[in-house]
Write a protein that holds these residues in place. Sequence first.
Motif, PDB file in Angstrom:
ATOM      1  N   PHE A 171       0.823  -1.211   0.000  1.00 53.09           N
ATOM      2  CA  PHE A 171       0.000   0.000   0.000  1.00 53.09           C
ATOM      3  C   PHE A 171       0.857   1.262   0.000  1.00 53.09           C
ATOM      4  CE2 PHE A 171      -2.951   3.026   2.250  1.00 53.09           C
ATOM      5  CZ  PHE A 171      -3.805   3.169   1.184  1.00 53.09           C
ATOM      6  N   THR A 172       2.089   1.121   0.496  1.00 54.13           N
ATOM      7  CA  THR A 172       3.002   2.265   0.489  1.00 54.13           C
ATOM      8  C   THR A 172       3.144   2.840  -0.915  1.00 54.13           C
ATOM      9  OG1 THR A 172       4.228   0.937   2.048  1.00 54.13           O
ATOM     10  CG2 THR A 172       5.219   3.001   1.403  1.00 54.13           C
ATOM     11  N   ILE A 173       3.158   1.961  -1.913  1.00 53.79           N
ATOM     12  CA  ILE A 173       3.251   2.481  -3.276  1.00 53.79           C
ATOM     13  C   ILE A 173       1.888   2.414  -3.966  1.00 53.79           C
ATOM     14  CG2 ILE A 173       5.703   1.976  -3.478  1.00 53.79           C
ATOM     15  CD1 ILE A 173       4.896  -0.392  -5.301  1.00 53.79           C
ATOM     16  N   GLY A 174       0.832   2.306  -3.165  1.00 52.18           N
ATOM     17  CA  GLY A 174      -0.496   2.542  -3.714  1.00 52.18           C
ATOM     18  C   GLY A 174      -1.236   1.331  -4.232  1.00 52.18           C
ATOM     19  N   ILE A 175      -0.741   0.136  -3.985  1.00 48.32           N
ATOM     20  CA  ILE A 175      -1.539  -1.039  -4.328  1.00 48.32           C
ATOM     21  C   ILE A 175      -2.531  -1.252  -3.202  1.00 48.32           C
ATOM     22  CG2 ILE A 175      -1.518  -3.550  -4.570  1.00 48.32           C
ATOM     23  CD1 ILE A 175       0.958  -3.344  -6.134  1.00 48.32           C
ATOM     24  N   ILE A 176      -3.806  -1.237  -3.527  1.00 47.03           N
ATOM     25  CA  ILE A 176      -4.800  -1.321  -2.468  1.00 47.03           C
ATOM     26  C   ILE A 176      -5.068  -2.786  -2.141  1.00 47.03           C
ATOM     27  CG2 ILE A 176      -7.091  -0.619  -1.718  1.00 47.03           C
ATOM     28  CD1 ILE A 176      -6.870   1.648  -3.784  1.00 47.03           C
TER      29      ILE A 176
ATOM     30  N   GLY B  80      -0.819   6.300  -3.644  1.00 46.26           N
ATOM     31  CA  GLY B  80       0.448   5.957  -3.009  1.00 46.26           C
ATOM     32  C   GLY B  80       0.526   6.684  -1.683  1.00 46.26           C
ATOM     33  N   GLU B  81       1.297   6.146  -0.758  1.00 48.31           N
ATOM     34  CA  GLU B  81       1.389   6.854   0.515  1.00 48.31           C
ATOM     35  C   GLU B  81       2.187   8.134   0.335  1.00 48.31           C
ATOM     36  OE1 GLU B  81       2.502   4.385   3.796  1.00 48.31           O
ATOM     37  OE2 GLU B  81       0.476   3.577   3.920  1.00 48.31           O
ATOM     38  N   GLU B  82       1.841   9.128   1.132  1.00 50.44           N
ATOM     39  CA  GLU B  82       2.358  10.469   0.910  1.00 50.44           C
ATOM     40  C   GLU B  82       3.877  10.513   0.828  1.00 50.44           C
ATOM     41  OE1 GLU B  82      -0.123  13.393   2.546  1.00 50.44           O
ATOM     42  OE2 GLU B  82       1.587  14.446   3.382  1.00 50.44           O
ATOM     43  N   GLU B  83       4.503   9.865   1.810  1.00 47.13           N
ATOM     44  CA  GLU B  83       5.965   9.873   1.861  1.00 47.13           C
ATOM     45  C   GLU B  83       6.531   9.324   0.548  1.00 47.13           C
ATOM     46  OE1 GLU B  83       8.633  11.121   4.854  1.00 47.13           O
ATOM     47  OE2 GLU B  83       6.482  11.181   4.717  1.00 47.13           O
TER      48      GLU B  83
END
Lengths: 232, 278
Positions: A171-176, B80-83
């Motif tokens: 999820f950090t790179i936006g994969i939900i 994507g997460e903000e950071e």
Amino acid sequence: MTFGLSDWINILGQVLDRLPLTLAMLVVSLIFAMLIGIVIAFIRIEKIPVLHQLATVYLSFTRSTPLIVQLFLVYFGIPQLLLTFGIDINHWSRFVFVVITFSLHTGAYLSEVFRSSYLSVGKEQLEAAYSVGMTYPQALRRILIPQAFRVALPNVGNHTIELLKDTALAFTIGIIDIMGQVKLILGNNYGVGMFQIYVAIAVVYWIICILIELVILWIERSQRKKHAGISN
Amino acid sequence: MKAIRILFVMVVLSVLMSGCSGVQGTANDGKEIIQVAVSAEVNPPFLRNDENNEPTGYDIEYLKAVDERLPQYEFKYVWGEEESNLIGVGAGKFDMAINWFFSNPEREEKFLYPETPYGYSMTGLIVHKDTNNIESLDDMTDKELAPVSASGGLRSILNAYNEQNDPPIPLTTVDNPSNENNLKRVESGRSDAVFLNITTFEAIQKNLQLDLKVGGIVSKEPVYVVFQPDHEELAEEINHVTEELIEDGTLPELAEKWFGVNFFDDLEDISVEGFQYE
């Protein structure tokens, strides 16, 4: 906001909606991790020059850096690096980047699992196989691997479960994934109902882990049947 | 053995396909694709996800309005997460990022900021209904502020205050503070105030109906889109369109729609309108 049954079902429904994606990341990464693990273990057991040193550096690096750093390196770093050679991979699906990261990460651990289980079988077994005229591939297939496999299995199960929990980083790179969905639900509620939602996600992860453990147990049992000995 | 082979083929195919699905390159019907990183730390009404997990909210409607007026571009939104989004903008993976970014000196060094903000975020101190002695950050130096995050826009306002003022406001730092817990802390008297965005408070209050009120509005922070440093042309174009959208009333209208208040007005006017909860 009070939590009724319909709220629980609604939350679980939204989370379970993302389950196939989490499982896809898990299965695909695991398969590649095993391939990497086997290759690296082979290189390290056979001490193939150059490759052996490279494998050692790779192992050391992967095991000493946080997974999130590796994810950033793969997702942001590799495309940047390749761009200097004129190769643009920035448009690749993010799924590919997480699979690369997770495979490399888990592959390093699995290679040590495979190596130690191979070594645990012992040289005398190989010598015994040679003494009855087997070639090395034959000995590998019929003597060494079946025994090493049994030793490796519990640890492989461990790392599979570890990998499952690591997929939450996607999820950090936006994969939900399922964890990503949880964070989105929380964001939309401004963190209201945080406790209930975390309970729901914990139960989901727990159930998946139990299923993984059952699969491992089942494989272990079916292996044991082939190993009927006098003492067990 | 056959099962394994089929599984293997499936895996290889799925990887190839997922790899290919992204191959849209830069030119699709002649338009240049602009990758917009959207913060997964959603923050309605600025940003939230709809039922299909597509981003929506004031941010997205603003960008869609911009996109309409710039036919040469097509915006593509990526979660994507903000950071990680900010790293991605710096690394050239994304062309720009959105989610009510405040401007601060460190960020301005790394990213390209447009001149015109596309909106404002009002920050304020949320206090107990019966508290009447907290109106500004100056009142907080000998009080207890509920825990705050180590980074982010709200924190940078507090840091700036603490650098310029003595005595500073004592801060407790936690990772991912829960707004709900913080507000309940104030209600039960364990903390004296929460430093929060007014819109966030307003939305939570709708759900929880706590015995709280806005003690005072601290600031009206402009929020910006951030650009990759060498996208000066794109930033210039979007800046221009943003000015147009504010002038012709499109953005004030969107603000009314999502926030119920036109934050392009002066701060005094808004304060008088009042964010006082019964």
